[in-house]
Design a protein around this motif. Sequence first.
Motif, PDB file in Angstrom:
ATOM      1  N   CYS A   5       0.824  -1.211   0.000  1.00 31.96           N
ATOM      2  CA  CYS A   5       0.000   0.000   0.000  1.00 31.96           C
ATOM      3  C   CYS A   5       0.856   1.259   0.000  1.00 31.96           C
ATOM      4  CB  CYS A   5      -0.956  -0.001   1.193  1.00 31.96           C
ATOM      5  SG  CYS A   5      -2.303  -1.177   1.005  1.00 31.96           S
ATOM      6  N   SER A   6       1.959   1.237   0.736  1.00 34.24           N
ATOM      7  CA  SER A   6       2.862   2.388   0.744  1.00 34.24           C
ATOM      8  C   SER A   6       3.429   2.629  -0.648  1.00 34.24           C
ATOM      9  CB  SER A   6       3.998   2.168   1.746  1.00 34.24           C
ATOM     10  OG  SER A   6       3.501   2.101   3.053  1.00 34.24           O
ATOM     11  N   ALA A   7       3.757   1.549  -1.349  1.00 31.58           N
ATOM     12  CA  ALA A   7       4.271   1.669  -2.716  1.00 31.58           C
ATOM     13  C   ALA A   7       3.202   2.250  -3.638  1.00 31.58           C
ATOM     14  CB  ALA A   7       4.736   0.315  -3.227  1.00 31.58           C
ATOM     15  N   LEU A   8       1.952   1.851  -3.443  1.00 31.12           N
ATOM     16  CA  LEU A   8       0.859   2.400  -4.242  1.00 31.12           C
ATOM     17  C   LEU A   8       0.651   3.884  -3.960  1.00 31.12           C
ATOM     18  CD1 LEU A   8      -1.742  -0.502  -4.041  1.00 31.12           C
ATOM     19  CD2 LEU A   8      -0.506   0.270  -6.068  1.00 31.12           C
ATOM     20  N   VAL A   9       0.719   4.269  -2.688  1.00 32.58           N
ATOM     21  CA  VAL A   9       0.585   5.677  -2.318  1.00 32.58           C
ATOM     22  C   VAL A   9       1.700   6.476  -2.977  1.00 32.58           C
ATOM     23  CG1 VAL A   9       0.675   7.329  -0.402  1.00 32.58           C
ATOM     24  CG2 VAL A   9      -0.621   5.212  -0.146  1.00 32.58           C
ATOM     25  N   SER A  10       2.913   5.949  -2.931  1.00 32.25           N
ATOM     26  CA  SER A  10       4.054   6.618  -3.546  1.00 32.25           C
ATOM     27  C   SER A  10       3.879   6.744  -5.061  1.00 32.25           C
ATOM     28  CB  SER A  10       5.337   5.849  -3.216  1.00 32.25           C
ATOM     29  OG  SER A  10       6.452   6.519  -3.727  1.00 32.25           O
ATOM     30  N   ALA A  11       3.377   5.705  -5.701  1.00 36.33           N
ATOM     31  CA  ALA A  11       3.150   5.750  -7.145  1.00 36.33           C
ATOM     32  C   ALA A  11       2.106   6.805  -7.497  1.00 36.33           C
ATOM     33  CB  ALA A  11       2.716   4.376  -7.653  1.00 36.33           C
ATOM     34  N   CYS A  12       1.052   6.900  -6.696  1.00 33.98           N
ATOM     35  CA  CYS A  12       0.027   7.921  -6.923  1.00 33.98           C
ATOM     36  C   CYS A  12       0.613   9.317  -6.743  1.00 33.98           C
ATOM     37  CB  CYS A  12      -1.151   7.723  -5.977  1.00 33.98           C
ATOM     38  SG  CYS A  12      -2.127   6.254  -6.337  1.00 33.98           S
ATOM     39  N   GLU A  13       1.454   9.464  -5.730  1.00 29.58           N
ATOM     40  CA  GLU A  13       2.114  10.749  -5.480  1.00 29.58           C
ATOM     41  C   GLU A  13       2.936  11.159  -6.697  1.00 29.58           C
ATOM     42  OE1 GLU A  13       5.853  12.699  -4.833  1.00 29.58           O
ATOM     43  OE2 GLU A  13       5.846  10.612  -4.232  1.00 29.58           O
ATOM     44  N   LYS A  14       3.698  10.224  -7.236  1.00 31.13           N
ATOM     45  CA  LYS A  14       4.543  10.521  -8.397  1.00 31.13           C
ATOM     46  C   LYS A  14       3.705  10.823  -9.635  1.00 31.13           C
ATOM     47  CE  LYS A  14       8.633   8.038  -6.810  1.00 31.13           C
ATOM     48  NZ  LYS A  14       8.345   8.365  -5.454  1.00 31.13           N
ATOM     49  N   LEU A  24      -5.918   5.659  -0.581  1.00 30.84           N
ATOM     50  CA  LEU A  24      -5.191   4.418  -0.336  1.00 30.84           C
ATOM     51  C   LEU A  24      -4.495   4.455   1.019  1.00 30.84           C
ATOM     52  CD1 LEU A  24      -3.649   3.911  -3.870  1.00 30.84           C
ATOM     53  CD2 LEU A  24      -5.381   2.464  -2.786  1.00 30.84           C
ATOM     54  N   PHE A  25      -3.917   5.601   1.359  1.00 32.75           N
ATOM     55  CA  PHE A  25      -3.248   5.757   2.654  1.00 32.75           C
ATOM     56  C   PHE A  25      -4.212   5.461   3.801  1.00 32.75           C
ATOM     57  CE2 PHE A  25      -2.408   8.528   6.301  1.00 32.75           C
ATOM     58  CZ  PHE A  25      -1.173   8.048   6.686  1.00 32.75           C
ATOM     59  N   ARG A  26      -5.423   5.943   3.691  1.00 33.52           N
ATOM     60  CA  ARG A  26      -6.420   5.741   4.757  1.00 33.52           C
ATOM     61  C   ARG A  26      -6.824   4.280   4.928  1.00 33.52           C
ATOM     62  NH1 ARG A  26      -9.500  11.214   3.209  1.00 33.52           N
ATOM     63  NH2 ARG A  26      -8.328  12.595   4.587  1.00 33.52           N
ATOM     64  N   GLU A  27      -6.554   3.464   3.915  1.00 36.28           N
ATOM     65  CA  GLU A  27      -6.868   2.032   3.984  1.00 36.28           C
ATOM     66  C   GLU A  27      -5.781   1.239   4.706  1.00 36.28           C
ATOM     67  OE1 GLU A  27      -9.755   0.580   2.978  1.00 36.28           O
ATOM     68  OE2 GLU A  27     -10.432   2.622   2.592  1.00 36.28           O
ATOM     69  N   ILE A  28      -4.621   1.843   4.921  1.00 36.94           N
ATOM     70  CA  ILE A  28      -3.519   1.136   5.577  1.00 36.94           C
ATOM     71  C   ILE A  28      -3.803   1.044   7.065  1.00 36.94           C
ATOM     72  CG2 ILE A  28      -1.039   1.160   6.083  1.00 36.94           C
ATOM     73  CD1 ILE A  28      -0.652   2.787   3.504  1.00 36.94           C
ATOM     74  N   GLN A  30      -1.735  -0.514   9.546  1.00 29.95           N
ATOM     75  CA  GLN A  30      -0.533  -0.236  10.334  1.00 29.95           C
ATOM     76  C   GLN A  30       0.358   0.716   9.542  1.00 29.95           C
ATOM     77  OE1 GLN A  30       1.122  -4.090  11.206  1.00 29.95           O
ATOM     78  NE2 GLN A  30      -0.138  -4.302  13.029  1.00 29.95           N
ATOM     79  N   ARG A  31       0.099   1.997   9.709  1.00 28.43           N
ATOM     80  CA  ARG A  31       0.847   3.007   8.962  1.00 28.43           C
ATOM     81  C   ARG A  31       2.245   3.180   9.534  1.00 28.43           C
ATOM     82  NH1 ARG A  31      -4.353   6.597   9.666  1.00 28.43           N
ATOM     83  NH2 ARG A  31      -5.597   5.698   8.012  1.00 28.43           N
ATOM     84  N   ASN A  32       3.206   3.307   8.632  1.00 25.99           N
ATOM     85  CA  ASN A  32       4.586   3.541   9.049  1.00 25.99           C
ATOM     86  C   ASN A  32       5.074   4.857   8.438  1.00 25.99           C
ATOM     87  OD1 ASN A  32       5.144   2.974   6.356  1.00 25.99           O
ATOM     88  ND2 ASN A  32       5.906   0.928   6.761  1.00 25.99           N
ATOM     89  N   ALA A  33       6.322   5.206   8.724  1.00 28.67           N
ATOM     90  CA  ALA A  33       6.875   6.473   8.229  1.00 28.67           C
ATOM     91  C   ALA A  33       6.880   6.518   6.707  1.00 28.67           C
ATOM     92  CB  ALA A  33       8.282   6.683   8.780  1.00 28.67           C
ATOM     93  N   ILE A  34       7.129   5.409   6.058  1.00 28.85           N
ATOM     94  CA  ILE A  34       7.166   5.387   4.595  1.00 28.85           C
ATOM     95  C   ILE A  34       5.804   5.757   4.024  1.00 28.85           C
ATOM     96  CG2 ILE A  34       7.488   3.912   2.561  1.00 28.85           C
ATOM     97  CD1 ILE A  34       9.538   2.322   4.318  1.00 28.85           C
ATOM     98  N   ALA A  35       4.757   5.180   4.576  1.00 29.29           N
ATOM     99  CA  ALA A  35       3.396   5.482   4.118  1.00 29.29           C
ATOM    100  C   ALA A  35       3.050   6.940   4.385  1.00 29.29           C
ATOM    101  CB  ALA A  35       2.395   4.557   4.802  1.00 29.29           C
ATOM    102  N   TYR A  36       3.349   7.404   5.590  1.00 26.21           N
ATOM    103  CA  TYR A  36       3.077   8.799   5.927  1.00 26.21           C
ATOM    104  C   TYR A  36       3.846   9.744   5.015  1.00 26.21           C
ATOM    105  CZ  TYR A  36       0.097   8.708  10.076  1.00 26.21           C
ATOM    106  OH  TYR A  36      -0.969   8.591  10.928  1.00 26.21           O
ATOM    107  N   ASN A  37       5.125   9.472   4.802  1.00 32.86           N
ATOM    108  CA  ASN A  37       5.948  10.346   3.972  1.00 32.86           C
ATOM    109  C   ASN A  37       5.378  10.462   2.562  1.00 32.86           C
ATOM    110  OD1 ASN A  37       7.630  10.653   6.157  1.00 32.86           O
ATOM    111  ND2 ASN A  37       9.197   9.264   5.397  1.00 32.86           N
TER     112      ASN A  37
END
Length: 86
Positions: A5-14, A24-28, A30-37
Amino acid sequence: NTITCSALVSACEKGGEWQLALMLFREIVQRNAIAYNAAVSACGKGGEWQLALQLLRDMAHDLVEKNTITYNAAVSSCKYGGEWPV
């Protein structure tokens, strides 16, 4: 899966899809720093600096440690939103 999910959030950001990234972030669970960033960066690039800063505050609530990438994304969000003089 947090990593996927973090990779998907990052892809959407890009791809400039901040709304999809945030959804997608809200669906995670156990959020970590990578997802938040990635979410902070996505909101910033979308001009949503207030949402980006709210995510920064949410990190403390979720007990996720901020790092250099987090702060850089937050500052960039303010820059993109015109809230930080360049």
